[in-house]
Design a protein around this motif. Sequence first.
Motif, PDB file in Angstrom:
ATOM      1  N   MET A  69       0.899  -1.305  -0.023  1.00 47.55           N
ATOM      2  CA  MET A  69      -0.049   0.241   0.272  1.00 47.55           C
ATOM      3  C   MET A  69       0.737   1.083  -0.408  1.00 47.55           C
ATOM      4  O   MET A  69       1.006   2.701  -1.035  1.00 47.55           O
ATOM      5  CB  MET A  69      -0.958   0.019   1.081  1.00 47.55           C
ATOM      6  N   ILE A  70       2.016   1.550   0.389  1.00 47.14           N
ATOM      7  CA  ILE A  70       2.559   2.715   0.779  1.00 47.14           C
ATOM      8  C   ILE A  70       3.609   2.678  -0.102  1.00 47.14           C
ATOM      9  O   ILE A  70       3.558   4.122  -0.551  1.00 47.14           O
ATOM     10  CB  ILE A  70       4.000   2.128   2.525  1.00 47.14           C
ATOM     11  N   LEU A  71       4.251   1.545  -1.367  1.00 46.34           N
ATOM     12  CA  LEU A  71       4.964   1.628  -2.685  1.00 46.34           C
ATOM     13  C   LEU A  71       3.456   2.357  -3.084  1.00 46.34           C
ATOM     14  O   LEU A  71       4.383   3.138  -4.341  1.00 46.34           O
ATOM     15  CB  LEU A  71       5.506   0.903  -2.420  1.00 46.34           C
ATOM     16  N   SER A  72       2.709   1.659  -3.037  1.00 48.57           N
ATOM     17  CA  SER A  72       1.757   2.423  -4.800  1.00 48.57           C
ATOM     18  C   SER A  72       1.209   3.474  -4.461  1.00 48.57           C
ATOM     19  O   SER A  72       1.400   3.781  -5.332  1.00 48.57           O
ATOM     20  CB  SER A  72       0.569   1.165  -4.399  1.00 48.57           C
ATOM     21  N   ALA A  73       0.917   4.308  -2.635  1.00 49.35           N
ATOM     22  CA  ALA A  73       0.812   5.694  -2.967  1.00 49.35           C
ATOM     23  C   ALA A  73       2.119   6.068  -3.080  1.00 49.35           C
ATOM     24  O   ALA A  73       1.264   7.306  -4.105  1.00 49.35           O
ATOM     25  CB  ALA A  73       1.002   5.704  -1.261  1.00 49.35           C
ATOM     26  N   ILE A  74       3.103   5.977  -2.957  1.00 54.85           N
ATOM     27  CA  ILE A  74       4.579   6.205  -3.639  1.00 54.85           C
ATOM     28  C   ILE A  74       4.399   7.086  -4.865  1.00 54.85           C
ATOM     29  O   ILE A  74       5.148   8.219  -5.402  1.00 54.85           O
ATOM     30  CB  ILE A  74       5.375   6.176  -3.080  1.00 54.85           C
ATOM     31  N   GLU A  75       4.267   5.094  -5.055  1.00 58.87           N
ATOM     32  CA  GLU A  75       4.176   5.458  -7.353  1.00 58.87           C
ATOM     33  C   GLU A  75       2.928   6.432  -7.219  1.00 58.87           C
ATOM     34  O   GLU A  75       3.522   7.167  -8.660  1.00 58.87           O
ATOM     35  CB  GLU A  75       4.025   4.186  -7.789  1.00 58.87           C
ATOM     36  N   ASP A  76       2.475   6.133  -6.840  1.00 55.18           N
ATOM     37  CA  ASP A  76       0.834   7.178  -7.669  1.00 55.18           C
ATOM     38  C   ASP A  76       0.793   8.852  -7.131  1.00 55.18           C
ATOM     39  O   ASP A  76       0.486   9.116  -8.522  1.00 55.18           O
ATOM     40  CB  ASP A  76      -0.318   6.370  -7.374  1.00 55.18           C
ATOM     41  N   LEU A  77       1.670   9.113  -5.961  1.00 55.99           N
ATOM     42  CA  LEU A  77       1.759  10.355  -6.126  1.00 55.99           C
ATOM     43  C   LEU A  77       2.690  10.446  -6.665  1.00 55.99           C
ATOM     44  O   LEU A  77       2.264  12.529  -7.076  1.00 55.99           O
ATOM     45  CB  LEU A  77       1.728  10.392  -4.640  1.00 55.99           C
ATOM     46  N   ASN A  78       3.733  10.022  -6.672  1.00 56.61           N
ATOM     47  CA  ASN A  78       4.726  10.597  -7.992  1.00 56.61           C
ATOM     48  C   ASN A  78       4.745  11.848  -7.550  1.00 56.61           C
ATOM     49  O   ASN A  78       5.687  13.125  -8.666  1.00 56.61           O
ATOM     50  CB  ASN A  78       4.426  10.459  -9.692  1.00 56.61           C
ATOM     51  N   GLU A  79       5.539  12.623  -6.526  1.00 55.55           N
ATOM     52  CA  GLU A  79       6.422  13.675  -6.398  1.00 55.55           C
ATOM     53  C   GLU A  79       7.640  14.118  -6.728  1.00 55.55           C
ATOM     54  O   GLU A  79       8.242  12.728  -6.710  1.00 55.55           O
ATOM     55  CB  GLU A  79       5.710  13.732  -4.895  1.00 55.55           C
ATOM     56  N   GLN A  80       8.058  15.064  -7.028  1.00 59.32           N
ATOM     57  CA  GLN A  80      10.119  14.975  -7.662  1.00 59.32           C
ATOM     58  C   GLN A  80      10.004  14.466  -6.407  1.00 59.32           C
ATOM     59  O   GLN A  80      11.602  14.171  -7.048  1.00 59.32           O
ATOM     60  CB  GLN A  80      10.151  16.739  -7.648  1.00 59.32           C
ATOM     61  N   ASN A  81      10.237  15.154  -5.154  1.00 57.44           N
ATOM     62  CA  ASN A  81      11.318  14.664  -3.417  1.00 57.44           C
ATOM     63  C   ASN A  81      10.896  13.737  -3.121  1.00 57.44           C
ATOM     64  O   ASN A  81      10.972  13.860  -2.040  1.00 57.44           O
ATOM     65  CB  ASN A  81      11.153  16.408  -3.729  1.00 57.44           C
ATOM     66  N   GLY A  82       9.975  13.325  -3.258  1.00 61.41           N
ATOM     67  CA  GLY A  82       8.897  12.163  -2.742  1.00 61.41           C
ATOM     68  C   GLY A  82       7.837  12.937  -1.682  1.00 61.41           C
ATOM     69  O   GLY A  82       7.436  13.788  -1.991  1.00 61.41           O
ATOM     70  N   SER A  83       7.332  11.840  -0.862  1.00 58.08           N
ATOM     71  CA  SER A  83       6.147  11.731  -0.433  1.00 58.08           C
ATOM     72  C   SER A  83       6.665  12.281   1.342  1.00 58.08           C
ATOM     73  O   SER A  83       6.970  11.147   1.583  1.00 58.08           O
ATOM     74  CB  SER A  83       5.054  11.243  -1.351  1.00 58.08           C
ATOM     75  N   ASN A  84       5.259  13.027   2.069  1.00 57.77           N
ATOM     76  CA  ASN A  84       5.459  13.164   3.686  1.00 57.77           C
ATOM     77  C   ASN A  84       4.518  11.757   3.810  1.00 57.77           C
ATOM     78  O   ASN A  84       3.436  11.301   3.330  1.00 57.77           O
ATOM     79  CB  ASN A  84       5.507  14.169   3.866  1.00 57.77           C
ATOM     80  N   LYS A  85       4.781  12.026   4.731  1.00 60.63           N
ATOM     81  CA  LYS A  85       3.848  10.513   5.836  1.00 60.63           C
ATOM     82  C   LYS A  85       2.074  11.129   5.901  1.00 60.63           C
ATOM     83  O   LYS A  85       0.964  10.317   5.566  1.00 60.63           O
ATOM     84  CB  LYS A  85       4.047  10.820   7.242  1.00 60.63           C
ATOM     85  N   THR A  86       2.348  12.680   5.888  1.00 63.84           N
ATOM     86  CA  THR A  86       1.064  13.227   5.370  1.00 63.84           C
ATOM     87  C   THR A  86      -0.295  12.657   4.351  1.00 63.84           C
ATOM     88  O   THR A  86      -0.819  12.151   3.976  1.00 63.84           O
ATOM     89  CB  THR A  86       0.433  14.320   6.013  1.00 63.84           C
ATOM     90  N   SER A  87       0.507  13.170   3.086  1.00 66.34           N
ATOM     91  CA  SER A  87       0.019  12.999   2.575  1.00 66.34           C
ATOM     92  C   SER A  87      -0.165  11.717   1.545  1.00 66.34           C
ATOM     93  O   SER A  87      -0.819  10.538   1.040  1.00 66.34           O
ATOM     94  CB  SER A  87       1.299  13.405   1.037  1.00 66.34           C
TER      95      SER A  87
END
Length: 166
Positions: free
Chosen positions: A1-19
């Motif tokens: 779930m966490i890996l898919s959330a980071i991939e789908d958000l696709n933010e340049q510098n990564g995603s923080n815990k709240t996002s």
Amino acid sequence: MILSAIEDLNEQNGSNKTSISKYIESKYGHLPAGHTTLLTHHLNRMKESGELVFWKNNYTIHDPNAPPRRGRGRPPKAKDPLATDMDLGAARPRGRPPKDPNAPPTPVRPKITTGSGKPRGRPRKMARPSGGMTGTSTTMTMAPTGRGRGRPPKVKAPLTEMSFEQ
């Protein structure tokens, strides 16, 4: 779930815990009460295992081709491997080395005079007079030979006797 959330958000510098948490909640609906604690636990576990990289309060997926990121402060010095042919030898002990008992005694140097007759250096202090504050009456009445301590008393003109005639 966490890996898919980071991939789908696709933010340049990564995603923080709240996002990441908001994405999981929007995708999977209502979450249990301990969701934030579980998310924190799993993020820390994935960070320690090397699956995620934590940088500036953001989580990114580890890229093996990416150069390592540098933290705050001065970078450490590069460690040079020691040459194998170099012999380090025994370390010297601390302190002054002991005197050699078999060494010949050093010759005594003669004193060199300056020729003026005066000894070298600062002259010695004069000896203090004995008796101190509770001296005898004879020492109290004696006049000092040099100047005393402090400011000298003001000199007063001697009084002369004047006569008046009538």
